[in-house]
Design a protein around this motif. Structure first.
Motif, mmCIF file in Angstrom:
data_model
loop_
_atom_site.group_PDB
_atom_site.id
_atom_site.type_symbol
_atom_site.label_atom_id
_atom_site.label_comp_id
_atom_site.label_asym_id
_atom_site.label_seq_id
_atom_site.Cartn_x
_atom_site.Cartn_y
_atom_site.Cartn_z
ATOM 1 N N ARG A 700 0.833 -1.196 0.000
ATOM 2 C CA ARG A 700 0.000 0.000 0.000
ATOM 3 C C ARG A 700 0.868 1.246 0.000
ATOM 4 O O ARG A 700 1.970 1.244 0.563
ATOM 5 N N THR A 701 0.337 2.288 -0.598
ATOM 6 C CA THR A 701 1.052 3.558 -0.577
ATOM 7 C C THR A 701 0.758 4.283 0.727
ATOM 8 O O THR A 701 -0.171 3.939 1.467
ATOM 9 N N ARG A 702 1.522 5.313 1.000
ATOM 10 C CA ARG A 702 1.277 6.120 2.193
ATOM 11 C C ARG A 702 -0.109 6.767 2.130
ATOM 12 O O ARG A 702 -0.808 6.852 3.137
ATOM 13 N N ARG A 703 -0.498 7.219 0.959
ATOM 14 C CA ARG A 703 -1.797 7.878 0.833
ATOM 15 C C ARG A 703 -2.932 6.891 1.095
ATOM 16 O O ARG A 703 -3.939 7.227 1.737
ATOM 17 N N GLU A 704 -2.789 5.655 0.631
ATOM 18 C CA GLU A 704 -3.811 4.646 0.892
ATOM 19 C C GLU A 704 -3.912 4.354 2.386
ATOM 20 O O GLU A 704 -5.006 4.203 2.938
ATOM 21 N N ARG A 705 -2.776 4.292 3.056
ATOM 22 C CA ARG A 705 -2.790 4.032 4.504
ATOM 23 C C ARG A 705 -3.420 5.211 5.245
ATOM 24 O O ARG A 705 -4.176 5.023 6.213
ATOM 25 N N ALA A 706 -3.125 6.434 4.814
ATOM 26 C CA ALA A 706 -3.715 7.617 5.452
ATOM 27 C C ALA A 706 -5.233 7.630 5.260
ATOM 28 O O ALA A 706 -5.996 7.923 6.193
ATOM 29 N N ARG A 712 -11.434 4.493 8.991
ATOM 30 C CA ARG A 712 -11.588 3.593 10.137
ATOM 31 C C ARG A 712 -11.796 4.359 11.431
ATOM 32 O O ARG A 712 -12.501 3.932 12.331
ATOM 33 N N GLN A 713 -11.138 5.494 11.596
ATOM 34 C CA GLN A 713 -11.186 6.261 12.839
ATOM 35 C C GLN A 713 -11.545 7.718 12.545
ATOM 36 O O GLN A 713 -10.732 8.625 12.733
ATOM 37 N N ASP A 715 -13.263 9.812 14.128
ATOM 38 C CA ASP A 715 -13.319 10.714 15.280
ATOM 39 C C ASP A 715 -11.961 10.954 15.926
ATOM 40 O O ASP A 715 -11.872 11.655 16.931
ATOM 41 N N ILE A 716 -10.889 10.385 15.368
ATOM 42 C CA ILE A 716 -9.572 10.570 15.988
ATOM 43 C C ILE A 716 -9.141 12.035 15.953
ATOM 44 O O ILE A 716 -8.336 12.488 16.748
ATOM 45 N N PHE A 717 -9.738 12.796 15.015
ATOM 46 C CA PHE A 717 -9.325 14.183 14.879
ATOM 47 C C PHE A 717 -10.258 15.172 15.577
ATOM 48 O O PHE A 717 -10.012 16.370 15.555
ATOM 49 N N THR A 718 -11.337 14.703 16.157
ATOM 50 C CA THR A 718 -12.387 15.629 16.635
ATOM 51 C C THR A 718 -12.206 16.102 18.065
ATOM 52 O O THR A 718 -12.772 17.117 18.454
ATOM 53 N N ARG A 719 -11.428 15.398 18.849
ATOM 54 C CA ARG A 719 -11.403 15.703 20.281
ATOM 55 C C ARG A 719 -10.653 16.983 20.636
ATOM 56 O O ARG A 719 -10.721 17.439 21.772
ATOM 57 N N PHE A 720 -9.899 17.550 19.686
ATOM 58 C CA PHE A 720 -9.106 18.738 20.007
ATOM 59 C C PHE A 720 -9.682 20.016 19.388
ATOM 60 O O PHE A 720 -8.996 21.019 19.282
ATOM 61 N N GLY A 721 -10.927 19.967 18.991
ATOM 62 C CA GLY A 721 -11.555 21.147 18.425
ATOM 63 C C GLY A 721 -11.217 21.303 16.949
ATOM 64 O O GLY A 721 -10.353 20.630 16.398
ATOM 65 N N PRO A 722 -11.893 22.207 16.295
ATOM 66 C CA PRO A 722 -11.725 22.369 14.841
ATOM 67 C C PRO A 722 -10.287 22.664 14.424
ATOM 68 O O PRO A 722 -9.788 22.101 13.451
ATOM 69 N N GLU A 779 -0.311 8.777 18.948
ATOM 70 C CA GLU A 779 -1.506 7.980 18.683
ATOM 71 C C GLU A 779 -1.821 7.956 17.193
ATOM 72 O O GLU A 779 -2.231 6.924 16.641
ATOM 73 N N LEU A 780 -1.643 9.082 16.539
ATOM 74 C CA LEU A 780 -1.873 9.154 15.102
ATOM 75 C C LEU A 780 -0.974 8.168 14.360
ATOM 76 O O LEU A 780 -1.419 7.416 13.485
ATOM 77 N N GLN A 781 0.311 8.135 14.739
ATOM 78 C CA GLN A 781 1.237 7.202 14.106
ATOM 79 C C GLN A 781 0.859 5.757 14.402
ATOM 80 O O GLN A 781 0.896 4.894 13.522
ATOM 81 N N GLU A 782 0.511 5.495 15.671
ATOM 82 C CA GLU A 782 0.157 4.126 16.054
ATOM 83 C C GLU A 782 -1.060 3.645 15.281
ATOM 84 O O GLU A 782 -1.095 2.516 14.776
ATOM 85 N N GLN A 783 -2.070 4.512 15.174
ATOM 86 C CA GLN A 783 -3.291 4.113 14.495
ATOM 87 C C GLN A 783 -3.079 3.877 12.997
ATOM 88 O O GLN A 783 -3.812 3.114 12.368
ATOM 89 N N LEU A 784 -2.057 4.508 12.433
ATOM 90 C CA LEU A 784 -1.749 4.270 11.031
ATOM 91 C C LEU A 784 -1.441 2.799 10.758
ATOM 92 O O LEU A 784 -1.695 2.283 9.666
ATOM 93 N N TYR A 785 -0.865 2.120 11.775
ATOM 94 C CA TYR A 785 -0.376 0.760 11.555
ATOM 95 C C TYR A 785 -1.195 -0.298 12.300
ATOM 96 O O TYR A 785 -0.746 -1.434 12.449
#
Length: 787
Positions: A700-706, A712-713, A715-722, A779-785
Motif C-alpha cells: 500500500r502507498t502512504r496515501r492509501e494508509r492515510a 476507520r477512525q 473521530d480521531i481528529f475531533t477531540r481537540f476542536g476544529p 496515537e496518530l502514528q500508532e493508528q496508522l499501523y
C-alpha cells in the motif's frame, strides 16, 4: 538485578586493581579503552559507523606495553559470563593475560599455560611482568628493559592496537635472537609507522647485535624511491642527522639509519654492486619494505644484497598474505610473526569499505576483429584475429575504447564529484598519456580553471611527476584531481583522500591487486573520506574478488550498460556478501623497448559503447560472498529480526521500537530511500514495503494508509476542536505526501501549512500542553499501523 556493569567496575574492580598497585602510574589503568573505530557501513548513499569495541580495563606495565585486559559483568551474573569477551579482546590485542569478573569473583586466563584459574585478587604489576618475562623467555634484564623502551609519541599521538602489538612482537623477536622475520599488514594500516617505532625503540635503547655500547645501524630497503623518500623525509625525520640515503654511488659510513633502493646498491654486467663497499656485518637490522616484490626470489639479482648482509637481522614487511605469486618471500623470511588483514581493517573501521563498479565495453564483451585491409595509424596492416581485453593496449591500441572509457569515467565523476581524487591504472606509459589526453578534452572547463586538473605520473615525468604526485597526496589541495599511471603508483603511495581507483588494465596477481586497491583504503573522517570506488574496465577486480583467498569483499556491485556514444543505457545494482609484472630498474614502470620498431598496432577508427555496468557492495554483516538483489537482501534482514509480519507490526506501532528497527536495518546497510528506489515503489510506506518484500504482504502507498485511517477512525481528529483537528489532518497529509519524517516535533510545527496556525507555543496550547500534543501525534502514528 539493579546493579550494572558500571556499578561492578566502580564498586569492585577499580578498588581491587588499586589495592594490587595498578594505580601507581597514570598510564597503568586505561578504563573503557576504545580499541577500534567502529566499522563503516554503507547506508543508501551515505554511511554510518558502528560503535567501536571497548575493553573495560586495559592493564599496562608501561604506557606502550599492555599486559592484560579485565572484562566485567554485573554483580548478579557470574565471572564465567565474561570469559569469552575477555578472551576475545586479549586475543585481538595479542595479550597473554585476561581477567573475567563480576566483582567478587575473578577468573584469570593465562595464555602461556592455557589455564583458567579462580583468584581472590589481581596480581601486582611486578608479579605479572615477571610472569610475562618467564613465559616469553626474557631472562636477560637488558633485553627486558629494551622491550619496554617507550615509543616516540611526538610523531603519533596513539598507535592503533594492532600497530602496538606488531611493534612489540617484532622487538621481542629481535631481542630473542630471531634472524629473519615477516610481518603482514594490509595496505593502509601503517607499515611505515610500525617500522619507525621498531627502529626508535632499538635505537634509543642502544640495541645492536654484538652488545657494544652503540646505537644500531639500520638499513631501510625498498625497490622504489617513493618508498624510501616518504618515510625518510616524513616520520623518520625524528632521527635527525642520524639518517642518510645511499644514492649516486656514494658510500656513507658514519650514519645510523640508512635508506636505499635495491637499484642503487645492486650490481650488473657494467658495474660492481655498491653494497660490496659495506662489510657484511655493517648493518644490525635490515627492514625490507614491500618484500613480496622480488628481493626474496632465489633467482633475483637483488637477493644477493640480502645474502651479502646475512649477519644482519632481516625484517620483511608486506601487505600480501601467502599466495603462489609471493611464496618466495615466505620461504625466505618465514611465516609471519604478526598479521593484520584487509578484512580486519575494514571490520575495525580503520580501513575504508569500497564499491566496485564493473564496466564492460562492447569490445571487451565480444572481442574486436579488424576488417579486411584495416591499417593502423602508421600505415601497417593489422593482422587478422580476434583481440580480447588482455590484448588491448599491449598488442592493439584502440583509441575508440580509450575514449569510451574516458567518457564513461567523466560521466561518473560528473554524477558524483568532479573533485574526487582519482588514480587511473593504465597498461603502459603510452596508454596513460592517451587516457590523460582523452579526459582533458572532456574536461576543458576544469583544465581552464586548473591546468593540473589531469596529470600523467609515470617514470618519464621524473621530478615533474613527483611534484604532481606530492600535490595529489596533500589533503589540502584540490588538484591534481586525476592521475593517470601504469605501474608507478601501485605501491607505497599514501593518498588519504583518494576516492576513485580505476582499472584500465588487467591486474594479473592478487598481490598487485591488493596494492592497487590500497591506494584508496585510507580513512579521513575530517575530509569526508569514509569509502571509495573501484571502477574496473577489465574484469580484474571482480575476478579477484571471487578468489577464495581474498579477505576484503567489495561493498557494492553495479552493472552499467553503455551505448555507442559511451552513455549509460541501464544500470543494475546487486548486493554482495561476504603473473605479477616485474618493475623495470628505477621506478617500476614498463618502458618502451629501444629502437623504432613499435611493439603494438594503433587503430584509431571504429565506435564502441559500454555494454554493462555492475556495482558490488560489501554486506555489512561480514558474511561470505554471495550475489543477491538489494531487495532480497533487505527481505532476509527483516526476517532475521522478525519472523512474521505480525511481530514486525507489533514493534513498528511503538515509536521507540520503530526507531530501533530503522537503526538495526541501517547497521545492515539498508536505507528506506534506496530500498524504495530499488523496488520502484517511491510512494510505499516503509512498513508496507518491508512486509511486502519479506512476507509477500499486499503493498500500500502512504496515501492509501492515510485514507484507511480516516475511514476507520473518523473521530480521531475531533477531540481537540476544529483547529486541532485541522493540524492533525495537515500532519496526515504531510505523511501521505512525504513520509514519516513529517511527524518530527517541533520542527514540523514551524513550516506551512501548520505554521499558519500560529507560533509553536500557540499550537501547543490548542492541544492542552506539549505532552498532550506528543501523545496525539504518537496515537496518530500508532493508528496508522493498526491494520
Amino acid at each position: 538485578m539493579t546493579e550494572t556493569e558500571a556499578d561492578t567496575c566502580r564498586r569492585y574492580v577499580v578498588p581491587a586493581l588499586q589495592l594490587a598497585g595498578w594505580d601507581t602510574d597514570p598510564h597503568s589503568i586505561a578504563e573503557q579503552r576504545g580499541i577500534t573505530h567502529g566499522r563503516i557501513v554503507p547506508v543508501g548513499r551515505g554511511f554510518l559507523r558502528k560503535p567501536p569495541k571497548r575493553v573495560d580495563f586495559l592493564l599496562r606495565y608501561r604506557r606502550d606495553f599492555p599486559l592484560a585486559v579485565v572484562e566485567a559483568k554485573a554483580r548478579y551474573k557470574s565471572a564465567a559470563d565474561a570469559v569469552q569477551q575477555a578472551r576475545q579482546y586479549a586475543e585481538m590485542l595479542g595479550l597473554k593475560f585476561a581477567y573475567a569478573t563480576n566483582g567478587p569473583e575473578i577468573i584469570e586466563i593465562d595464555y602461556f599455560t592455557g589455564a583458567e584459574t579462580p583468584r581472590t585478587s589481581y596480581p601486582t604489576p611486578a608479579e605479572l611482568w615477571s610472569r610475562y618475562r618467564a613465559g616469553a623467555g626474557l631472562a636477560d634484564d637488558a633485553a627486558a628493559d629494551r622491550l619496554l623502551a617507550p615509543f616516540n609519541h611526538g610523531v603519533n599521538k596513539d598507535e592503533r592496537y594492532y600497530q602496538q602489538s606488531a611493534i612489540n612482537r617484532i622487538v621481542e623477536a629481535i631481542l630473542q635472537g630471531q634472524r629473519r622475520m615477516l610481518v603482514t599488514l594490509a595496505t593502509g594500516t601503517g607499515k611505515t609507522t610500525v617500522a619507525f617505532q621498531v627502529c626508535w625503540k632499538l635505537w634509543n635503547s642502544r640495541w645492536n647485535r654484538d652488545g657494544a655500547h652503540r646505537r644500531p645501524k639500520i638499513l631501510y630497503l625498498a625497490d622504489r624511491n617513493v618508498l624510501v623518500d616518504q618515510p625518510k623525509d616524513g616520520i623518520f625525520a625524528a632521527f635527525g642527522d642520524a639518517r642518510c640515503k645511499i644514492e649516486s654511488g656514494e658510500v656513507v659510513m658514519g650514519r645510523e639509519i640508512y635508506f636505499a633502493i635495491y637499484q642503487a646498491l645492486a650490481e650488473d654486467s657494467s658495474r660492481e654492486g655498491l653494497f660490496r663497499a659495506y662489510p657484511p656485518d655493517f648493518f644490525d637490522l635490515i627492514i625490507v619494505d614491500e618484500c613480496h616484490r622480488g628481493s626474496a626470489r632465489d633467482d633475483s639479482s637483488w637477493r644477493t644484497i640480502l645474502e651479502h648482509f646475512s649477519p644482519a637481522i632481516q625484517l620483511g614487511m608486506t601487505a600480501t598474505p601467502l599466495r603462489e605469486d609471493n611464496r618466495d618471500s615466505y620461504r625466505y623470511f618465514g611465516n609471519p610473526i604478526y598479521q593484520y588483514s584487509l578484512r580486519q581493517g575494514i571490520d575495525d573501521g580503520f580501513l575504508a569499505p569500497y564499491r566496485v563498479h564493473r564496466v564492460v565495453t562492447e569490445w571487451d564483451a565480444a572481442g574486436w576483429r579488424p576488417s579486411q585491409g584495416d591499417l593502423d595509424r602508421y600505415g601497417r596492416e593489422i593482422p587478422d584475429g580476434e583481440y580480447r581485453t588482455q590484448d588491448f593496449e599491449r598488442v592493439i591500441a584502440l583509441r575508440a575504447r580509450t575514449q569510451a572509457i574516458a567518457k564513461h569515467l567523466d560521466g561518473f565523476l560528473r554524477k558524483t564529484d568532479r573533485y574526487a581524487k582519482t588514480i587511473i591504472f593504465c597498461v603502459d606509459q603510452e596508454h596513460a598519456s592517451e587516457m590523460r589526453q582523452a579526459l582533458a578534452v572532456l574536461n576543458r572547463d576544469m583544465v581552464a580553471q586548473h591546468p593540473d586538473y589531469i596529470c600523467r605520473v609515470t617514470a618519464d615525468e621524473g621530478d615533474i611527476g613527483r611534484g604532481h604526485l606530492s600535490r595529489f597526496q596533500d589533503v589540502e589541495t584540490r588538484t591534481p584531481t586525476i592521475l593517470t599511471t601504469s605501474q608507478l603508483l601501485t605501491t607505497g603511495v599514501d593518498a588519504p583522500t583518494c576516492k576513485n581507483v580505476v582499472l584500465a588494465r588487467i591486474v594479473g596477481s592478487m598481490s598487485e591487486f591488493k596494492q592497487i586497491i590500497g591506494r584508496g583504503t585510507r580513512v579521513r573522517d575530517d575530509y569526508g573520506k569514509l569509502w571509495f570506488n573501484i571502477i574496473d574496465y577489465t574484469g580484474s577486480a571482480t575476478r579477484l574478488f571471487a578468489d577464495p583467498a581474498f579477505d576484503g569483499e567489495p561493498a557494492r556491485l553495479t552493472e552499467e550498460e553503455l551505448n555507442e556514444a559511451g552513455d549509460t543505457v541501464t544500470e543494475t545494482e546487486i548486493l554482495v556478501e561476504g603473473a605479477e609484472e616485474e618493475p623495470e630498474p628505477g621506478e617500476g614502470e614498463i618502458l618502451e623497448p629501444p629502437g623504432e620498431e613499435r611493439r603494438k598496432f594503433y587503430f584509431d577508427g571504429g565506435q564502441v559503447a559500454v555494454a554493462a555496468h555492475l556495482v558490488y557492495e560489501l554486506d555489512p554483516s561480514g558474511a561470505q560472498l554471495r550475489v543477491v538483489r538489494y531487495t532480497e537482501y533487505a527481505a532476509e534482514s527483516v526476517r532475521s529480526l522478525y519472523p512474521t509480519s505480525r511481530a514486525l507490526r507489533a514493534a513498528w506501532m511503538d515509536a521507540a521500537q520503530r526507531s530501533a528497527i530503522v537503526q538495526r536495518l541501517a547497521e545492515r546497510g539498508i536505507s528506506f530511500e534506496q530500498l524504495a528506489e530499488a523496488a520502484q515503489q517511491p510512494e510505499a510506506d516503509p512498513f508496507d514495503l518491508l512486509c511486502h518484500l519479506a512476507f509477500n504482504a499486499p503493498l500500500r502507498t502512504r496515501r492509501e494508509r492515510a485514507q484507511q485511517l480516516r475511514t476507520r477512525q473518523p473521530d480521531i481528529f475531533t477531540r481537540f476542536g476544529p483547529e486541532g483537528r485541522a493540524i492533525l489532518e495537515e500532519l496526515l497529509e504531510k505523511y501521505a505526501a512525504h513520509g514519516e519524517a513529517e511527524f518530527v516535533l517541533p520542527d514540523v510545527l514551524k513550516v506551512p501549512p501548520i505554521s499558519n496556525h500560529g507560533q509553536v507555543a500557540d499550537i501547543i496550547r490548542l492541544f492542552g500542553g506539549a505532552d498532550q500534543l506528543r501523545a496525539a501525534v504518537a496515537e496518530l502514528q500508532e493508528q496508522l499501523y493498526v491494520a
